[in-house]
Design an enzyme around this catalytic site. Structure first.
Site, mmCIF file in Angstrom:
data_model
loop_
_atom_site.group_PDB
_atom_site.id
_atom_site.type_symbol
_atom_site.label_atom_id
_atom_site.label_comp_id
_atom_site.label_asym_id
_atom_site.label_seq_id
_atom_site.Cartn_x
_atom_site.Cartn_y
_atom_site.Cartn_z
ATOM 1 N N MET A 139 -18.966 44.283 102.714
ATOM 2 C CA MET A 139 -17.964 43.712 101.827
ATOM 3 C C MET A 139 -18.402 43.905 100.391
ATOM 4 O O MET A 139 -19.570 44.216 100.116
ATOM 5 C CB MET A 139 -17.757 42.223 102.119
ATOM 6 C CG MET A 139 -18.967 41.363 101.847
ATOM 7 S SD MET A 139 -18.686 39.618 102.272
ATOM 8 C CE MET A 139 -18.401 39.758 104.038
ATOM 9 N N SER A 140 -17.472 43.725 99.480
ATOM 10 C CA SER A 140 -17.803 43.707 98.062
ATOM 11 C C SER A 140 -17.850 42.252 97.623
ATOM 12 O O SER A 140 -16.883 41.513 97.788
ATOM 13 C CB SER A 140 -16.756 44.479 97.251
ATOM 14 O OG SER A 140 -17.037 44.406 95.870
ATOM 15 N N THR A 141 -18.987 41.845 97.080
ATOM 16 C CA THR A 141 -19.157 40.469 96.644
ATOM 17 C C THR A 141 -18.138 40.106 95.574
ATOM 18 O O THR A 141 -17.752 40.947 94.764
ATOM 19 C CB THR A 141 -20.572 40.274 96.086
ATOM 20 O OG1 THR A 141 -21.501 40.630 97.109
ATOM 21 C CG2 THR A 141 -20.814 38.832 95.673
#
Length: 403
Positions: free
Chosen positions: A110-112
């Site tokens: 995921m992208s934070t």
């Protein structure tokens, strides 16, 4: 249509940057310019949205495809929001994901969410000409931003997931920021291009891998999340190396942190939620008013000195669970009352620890000795017999998942 999309995304980026600035999160001028300049939609061309509620198994998802007109508005809102962007299930290939509903699997990349990315990069104190290493870059959002500041050819990422590494490199090449993603074990760093002026880990680790410290240049800064078995109270570790080579490390509690490396098993309170609601436990008086959420120094100490506890943040009053001991403590309904259940006296442990924390001077940060004589990494709040201290668990104790 392409022009309209570019205009729409440019406006979304400007709105995102304005929001981060107004909230006091974004203060660095170089990072602000990078956020405005880099089209994040290239790095995040799709996103999963969870449809199932908490506890569902298998989980129902819906994949938004940014190139599809029916998904575009929701996708644009999501990738420019303050939410984490879910990108990959179970290490799947990312070349041609079908849009729409899908069932099963767990997120492996995921992208934070953007405020956390901004805070981390600002803590790095990035500048032009620095050699930058990103460990576990995922889709490469923070790597691209760092490369835009440091300059081409100086930013490197190490990603163990082959499909994600290829996906990130392809999209970074489209941005032309001169960043490279190497497929490999992030725990080993990347010795070929060491030393690095800045090292940032996008994965949480229980202790600092030795190669990371060894690859840090004089004057360098290393930032990572330290994880325990509870996700409730993460710590952020900043390691600095002086011009003369002396290494110092400071650990602070934070409201949020990065997810742990693959194979690390977090505790959770979800399976106990219904039982706690039906039987919160036996009430007793307590001298401990529930500590505030932002007493980060206390809660960080609790993660290590009262291990095996996890907080249910969705509960109406403070609820702390020891899942493996089938025990819990529910604060309230008054500040001087707590309800207890199970063989482990959870709240008494927190009462005792809070007393120790106050006697230690209510520390909000801890010093970490990365070269303890025993071979471990030793944490302490200071000198004297009342200091709080503990040893970080070794990497060898962490379950590892083979690629």
């Amino acid at each position: 249509m392409a022009l309209d999309l570019r205009t729409a995304t440019s406006r979304r980026r400007a709105d995102m940057v304005d929001r981060l600035t107004a909230d006091g999160v974004l203060t660095d001028a170089l990072l602000r310019h990078a956020l405005l300049r880099l089209p994040r939609e290239i790095l995040l061309p799709h996103a999963y949205v969870r449809v199932s509620g908490p506890g569902a198994d298998p989980i129902d998802w819906r994949l938004l495809d940014g190139s599809h007109p029916d998904d575009r508005q929701e996708w644009l809102e999501l990738i420019h929001s303050d939410e984490s962007i879910l990108l990959q299930r179970d290490g799947e290939p990312l070349d041609a994901l079908p849009r729409g509903p899908v069932t099963g699997g767990h997120m492996t990349s995921m992208s934070t969410y953007t405020p956390a990315t901004v805070e981390a990069l600002q803590a790095m104190e990035l500048a032009s000409g620095q050699r930058y290493l990103e460990l576990g870059p995922g889709p490469g959002v923070s790597l691209a931003l760092a490369a835009a500041i440091t300059g081409p050819g100086l930013a490197t990422g190490v990603e163990r997931d082959g499909p994600m590494a290829a996906f990130a490199q392809r999209n970074l090449d489209r941005l032309d920021v001169g960043a490279e993603v190497i497929e490999g074990d992030a725990l080993e760093g990347h010795e070929a291009r060491a030393p690095y002026d800045r090292i940032h880990s996008g994965i949480g680790v229980p202790c600092v891998p030795v190669p990371w410290v060894e690859q840090l240049a004089p004057g360098g800064r290393l930032l990572t999340t330290l994880v325990t078995r509870t996700p409730s109270w993460p710590g952020q570790l900043l390691v600095t190396r002086s011009a003369s080579g002396t290494v110092e490390a400071v650990l602070r509690g934070r409201p949020r942190g990065y997810r742990p490396l693959l194979g690390y098993r977090w505790l959770n309170a979800l399976d106990h939620r219904a039982r706690i609601k039906d039987d919160p436990g036996t009430a007793r008086s307590t001298p401990l008013t529930p500590p505030p959420d932002d007493a980060y120094g206390f809660w960080l100490a609790a993660a290590y000195l009262a291990p095996g506890l996890v907080r249910d943040f969705q509960a109406g009053t403070m609820t702390i669970v020891a899942p493996e001991d089938d025990s819990w403590a529910v604060a309230g309904p008054d500040d001087d009352t707590v309800r207890m259940h199970g063989p482990r006296d959870v709240w008494t442990e927190l009462e005792d620890l809070h007393t120790r924390w106050e006697e230690a001077g209510r520390p909000e940060q801890y010093r970490v000795d990365l070269r303890d004589s025993s071979g471990g990494q030793y944490v302490t709040s200071g000198a004297g017999p009342k200091a709080l201290s503990w040893t970080l668990p070794p990497l060898a104790a962490v379950p590892r998942q083979t690629p």
